[in-house]
Design a protein around this motif. Structure first.
Motif, PDB file in Angstrom:
ATOM      1  N   ARG A  18      -5.071   9.650  -1.089  1.00 22.40           N
ATOM      2  CA  ARG A  18      -5.280  10.387   0.168  1.00 22.40           C
ATOM      3  C   ARG A  18      -5.877   9.483   1.239  1.00 22.40           C
ATOM      4  NH1 ARG A  18      -9.220  14.281  -2.954  1.00 22.40           N
ATOM      5  NH2 ARG A  18      -9.836  12.133  -3.589  1.00 22.40           N
ATOM      6  N   SER A  19      -6.185   8.229   0.851  1.00 28.04           N
ATOM      7  CA  SER A  19      -6.811   7.309   1.817  1.00 28.04           C
ATOM      8  C   SER A  19      -6.444   5.868   1.474  1.00 28.04           C
ATOM      9  CB  SER A  19      -8.334   7.432   1.692  1.00 28.04           C
ATOM     10  OG  SER A  19      -8.720   6.940   0.393  1.00 28.04           O
ATOM     11  N   VAL A  20      -6.757   4.945   2.367  1.00 24.95           N
ATOM     12  CA  VAL A  20      -6.487   3.523   2.109  1.00 24.95           C
ATOM     13  C   VAL A  20      -7.288   3.067   0.890  1.00 24.95           C
ATOM     14  CG1 VAL A  20      -6.588   1.197   3.086  1.00 24.95           C
ATOM     15  CG2 VAL A  20      -6.071   3.140   4.564  1.00 24.95           C
ATOM     16  N   ARG A  21      -8.556   3.519   0.803  1.00 26.69           N
ATOM     17  CA  ARG A  21      -9.403   3.137  -0.347  1.00 26.69           C
ATOM     18  C   ARG A  21      -8.742   3.545  -1.654  1.00 26.69           C
ATOM     19  NH1 ARG A  21     -14.979   2.168   1.175  1.00 26.69           N
ATOM     20  NH2 ARG A  21     -15.776   3.012  -0.811  1.00 26.69           N
ATOM     21  N   GLU A  22      -8.160   4.772  -1.697  1.00 26.08           N
ATOM     22  CA  GLU A  22      -7.540   5.226  -2.953  1.00 26.08           C
ATOM     23  C   GLU A  22      -6.258   4.442  -3.244  1.00 26.08           C
ATOM     24  OE1 GLU A  22      -9.353   9.786  -3.255  1.00 26.08           O
ATOM     25  OE2 GLU A  22      -7.237   9.509  -2.678  1.00 26.08           O
ATOM     26  N   LYS A  23      -5.563   3.971  -2.185  1.00 27.36           N
ATOM     27  CA  LYS A  23      -4.380   3.125  -2.410  1.00 27.36           C
ATOM     28  C   LYS A  23      -4.828   1.814  -3.069  1.00 27.36           C
ATOM     29  CE  LYS A  23      -1.895   4.826   1.711  1.00 27.36           C
ATOM     30  NZ  LYS A  23      -1.460   4.454   3.098  1.00 27.36           N
ATOM     31  N   SER A  72       0.846  -1.208   0.000  1.00 29.75           N
ATOM     32  CA  SER A  72       0.000   0.000   0.000  1.00 29.75           C
ATOM     33  C   SER A  72       0.875   1.250   0.000  1.00 29.75           C
ATOM     34  CB  SER A  72      -0.876   0.001   1.261  1.00 29.75           C
ATOM     35  OG  SER A  72      -0.042   0.153   2.406  1.00 29.75           O
ATOM     36  N   TRP A  73       2.030   1.169   0.736  1.00 33.00           N
ATOM     37  CA  TRP A  73       2.882   2.347   0.886  1.00 33.00           C
ATOM     38  C   TRP A  73       3.632   2.680  -0.402  1.00 33.00           C
ATOM     39  CZ3 TRP A  73       3.294  -2.287   3.416  1.00 33.00           C
ATOM     40  CH2 TRP A  73       4.414  -3.085   3.164  1.00 33.00           C
ATOM     41  N   GLY A  74       3.605   1.773  -1.368  1.00 37.35           N
ATOM     42  CA  GLY A  74       4.249   2.041  -2.654  1.00 37.35           C
ATOM     43  C   GLY A  74       3.432   2.980  -3.526  1.00 37.35           C
ATOM     44  N   TYR A  75       2.156   3.187  -3.158  1.00 33.89           N
ATOM     45  CA  TYR A  75       1.289   4.080  -3.930  1.00 33.89           C
ATOM     46  C   TYR A  75       1.245   5.473  -3.300  1.00 33.89           C
ATOM     47  CZ  TYR A  75      -0.116  -0.386  -5.917  1.00 33.89           C
ATOM     48  OH  TYR A  75      -0.076  -1.629  -6.528  1.00 33.89           O
ATOM     49  N   LEU A 130     -13.682  -2.603   4.235  1.00 29.23           N
ATOM     50  CA  LEU A 130     -12.572  -2.406   3.290  1.00 29.23           C
ATOM     51  C   LEU A 130     -12.385  -3.663   2.445  1.00 29.23           C
ATOM     52  CD1 LEU A 130     -10.164  -0.630   2.270  1.00 29.23           C
ATOM     53  CD2 LEU A 130      -8.731  -1.933   3.865  1.00 29.23           C
ATOM     54  N   ASN A 131     -12.523  -4.827   3.096  1.00 28.18           N
ATOM     55  CA  ASN A 131     -12.381  -6.095   2.359  1.00 28.18           C
ATOM     56  C   ASN A 131     -13.414  -6.169   1.229  1.00 28.18           C
ATOM     57  OD1 ASN A 131     -10.532  -8.094   2.553  1.00 28.18           O
ATOM     58  ND2 ASN A 131     -11.772  -9.446   3.847  1.00 28.18           N
ATOM     59  N   TRP A 173      -0.319   3.091   9.369  1.00 26.62           N
ATOM     60  CA  TRP A 173      -0.483   3.897   8.159  1.00 26.62           C
ATOM     61  C   TRP A 173      -1.815   3.615   7.470  1.00 26.62           C
ATOM     62  CZ3 TRP A 173       4.889   2.298   5.810  1.00 26.62           C
ATOM     63  CH2 TRP A 173       5.914   2.898   6.550  1.00 26.62           C
ATOM     64  N   ASP A 174      -2.284   2.339   7.496  1.00 31.38           N
ATOM     65  CA  ASP A 174      -3.498   1.953   6.765  1.00 31.38           C
ATOM     66  C   ASP A 174      -4.677   1.619   7.673  1.00 31.38           C
ATOM     67  OD1 ASP A 174      -1.217   0.229   4.629  1.00 31.38           O
ATOM     68  OD2 ASP A 174      -2.221   2.151   4.230  1.00 31.38           O
ATOM     69  N   THR A 175      -4.650   2.052   8.920  1.00 31.84           N
ATOM     70  CA  THR A 175      -5.738   1.721   9.848  1.00 31.84           C
ATOM     71  C   THR A 175      -7.076   2.268   9.346  1.00 31.84           C
ATOM     72  OG1 THR A 175      -4.252   1.627  11.736  1.00 31.84           O
ATOM     73  CG2 THR A 175      -6.574   2.049  12.213  1.00 31.84           C
TER      74      THR A 175
END
Ligand code: LRH
Ligand code: MN
Length: 409
Positions: free
Chosen positions: A59-64, A39-42, A96-97, A87-89
Motif C-alpha cells: 500500500r506504500s513505497v515502504r511496503e514495496k 517497485s511496480w512489479g510488487y 527512505l534510503n 508512483w513512488d514519490t
C-alpha cells in the motif's frame, strides 16, 4: 535434500573441471550477480481489461521495498529497487534510503513518467508545444535531484511519444525536439551517472514511435554524449528480432547501458523472465559473458521490468531472479575455447552443439552451492523457502486488499 544436492554439485563440478571450466570463477561471478527489481512489479497492476487486486499487495513505497527485500532474501542477487516517479514519490528520500538499508536493499534507477499526464497526450520531448517539452525536461530534472538525494547512478528514460495516424506528426521536427531535450538531460548528469534511453516499436502509439528501435536510441545517445546509453527491454522488439545480436552489437559499440528483463509470446507482454523463451535469455547471457570476458560489459544495468497481474507478485519476482541466475550460470559454462575453434573451422554443428550442451546442463546444484555459501535460507528452492516463511499470508492478513500505485492501478 542437501546431501543429494551436495553429491549432484560434486559431480557437476568434476564434469565442468574436466572440460577446463574454472568453477571457482563461475561461482564468484554468480555470487556477484546483481539484478534490480521494479517497485511496480510488487504493486497491483493490470491491463486495459482490468486490475485484479491481490490480498497483501503493498500500500506504500515502504511496503514495496519490504517485499523487494523478501525476493533478495531468498535469491541473494536483488539488492536494489527501481523507482517510478510519481508512483513512488516520498516526502523524505534520505529517510527512505535509510529504511531500505535496514532491509538490506537500496534505491536503484529512477524512472520519470512522461506518459500519463494529459499534457503528454501528443508527446513529451517530441511535443510540438515548447511549454510541454519544457515541463517534461523539468520533470526529468526533479528525477535527477532524487538520484542525487539517494545516490542512484541510473536515470531510466522511456517515452510513449509517437503518433497513431499518418500525417499526424512530422518525424524530423519531432526528432530534433527529442535531441534538444535529451542533450539538456545529458548536461544535468555527473560522470558517475548514466541516462538509459529505452526504445519501443509501438504502444501506446500505433503508427510511429519516436524512439522505435535500438538504432534510433543509439543515434540519440551518441549525439547526446558518453553518459547516454541504450536500454534493451526484451518486450520491445518486433516478432523475429534477434535480440542477442542487438546486444552483441551494442556491447561492441560501447552503447549497451542496460536491460529490462521480462518475456513475451506476442508483444510487450511483460511476462515472467524466462517463462516463454529461456533459450533466447541464455543466448543473450552468452553474449554478455563473452563481453565480460573481453572486459567490455562492466557498466551494464541489469533490471527486471514486468507487470505482475495474476501470480503472487513476490513469487513471480523470485522466479524471474532465478531464471536470470540459471541463464547466467549456463552462459558461464559454455566451453569458449571449443566454441571458437569450431567457429573458425566452419564446424557449424560442433559450434551449435557446444552452445546447446551448456544450455542442456542442469545448473541447479551450482546455484544451491552459491546460495549455501551466501547463507541463504532454503538454498535448493527459493520459492519453497519463501512459501514456508508464511510472509505472503501475514501480508495478506496485515494489508488486506487495495494496494498502492503501479501500472494501471
Ligand atoms: C514501457 C515500459 C517502461 C516503463 C514501463 C513500466 O512499456 O517498459 O520501461 O516505464 O514499462
Ligand atoms: Mn521497460
Amino acid at each position: 535434500m542437501s546431501h543429494n544436492m551436495d553429491n549432484a554439485y560434486q559431480q557437476l563440478k568434476t564434469m565442468l573441471t574436466d572440460q577446463g571450466i574454472d568453477v571457482n570463477d563461475v561461482e564468484a561471478r554468480l555470487k556477484a550477480q546483481q539484478i534490480e527489481t521494479p517497485s511496480w512489479g510488487y504493486a497491483d497492476s493490470g491491463t486495459r481489461f482490468g486490475v485484479f487486486r491481490q490480498p497483501g499487495a503493498p500500500r506504500s513505497v515502504r511496503e514495496k521495498f519490504e517485499d523487494a527485500a523478501q525476493a533478495h532474501k531468498f535469491t541473494g542477487n536483488a539488492p536494489s529497487v527501481a523507482v517510478h516517479i510519481p508512483w513512488d514519490t516520498v516526502e523524505d528520500w534520505t529517510e527512505l534510503n535509510k529504511f531500505a538499508a535496514t532491509l538490506g536493499v537500496r534505491v536503484g534507477a529512477v524512472n520519470p513518467n512522461l506518459f500519463q499526464d494529459f499534457d503528454y497526450r501528443f508527446g513529451s520531448f517530441g511535443s510540438e508545444c515548447k511549454d510541454v517539452r519544457a515541463r517534461a525536461v523539468a520533470h526529468v530534472k526533479d528525477c535527477v535531484d532524487i538520484m542525487n538525494a539517494v545516490g542512484s547512478k541510473s536515470l531510466s528514460l522511456w517515452f510513449a511519444d509517437g503518433t497513431s495516424y499518418p500525417g499526424q506528426g512530422d518525424f524530423r521536427r519531432r526528432k530534433r525536439h527529442f535531441q534538444e531535450c535529451l542533450d539538456q538531460v545529458h548536461a544535468m548528469l555527473n560522470d558517475s551517472q548514466t541516462m538509459l534511453v529505452e526504445y519501443k516499436p509501438f504502444e501506446p502509439a500505433f503508427y510511429h514511435t519516436d524512439i522505435a528501435d535500438w538504432g534510433m536510441s543509439a543515434a540519440f545517445c551518441t549525439a547526446a554524449g558518453k553518459r547516454a546509453k541504450v536500454l534493451v527491454d526484451l518486450g520491445h522488439h518486433l516478432p523475429g528480432a534477434n535480440i542477442e545480436h542487438i546486444v552483441a552489437f551494442l556491447l561492441d559499440s560501447g552503447l549497451l547501458g542496460g536491460f529490462h528483463f521480462n518475456n513475451r509470446k506476442y508483444a510487450d507482454d511483460d511476462l515472467t523472465t524466462g517463462s516463454i523463451n529461456p533459450y533466447e535469455l541464455f543466448l543473450i547471457y552468452s553474449e554478455l559473458v563473452a563481453g565480460e570476458n573481453d572486459g567490455i560489459a562492466s557498466n551494464v544495468a541489469y533490471m527486471i521490468d514486468e507487470s505482475h497481474t495474476v501470480k503472487n507478485k513476490i513469487e513471480e519476482m523470485i522466479q524471474s531472479l532465478v531464471a536470470l541466475q540459471v541463464s547466467y550460470a549456463k552462459a558461464l559454462i559454455v566451453n569458449r575455447g571449443r566454441l571458437q575453434t569450431a567457429q573458425l573451422a566452419g564446424d557449424i554443428v560442433g559450434a551449435e552443439e557446444t552452445v546447446k550442451s551448456a544450455f542442456a546442463t542442469d545448473v541447479r546444484p551450482l546455484l544451491w552451492k552459491i546460495r549455501t555459501d551466501l547463507g541463504l535460507p532454503n538454498p535448493a528452492d527459493p520459492i519453497e523457502g519463501f512459501r514456508k516463511s508464511g510472509y505472503a499470508e501475514a501480508a495478506a492478513k496485515d494489508r488486506g486488499v487495495g494496494g498502492g500505485s503501479g501500472l494501471g492501478a
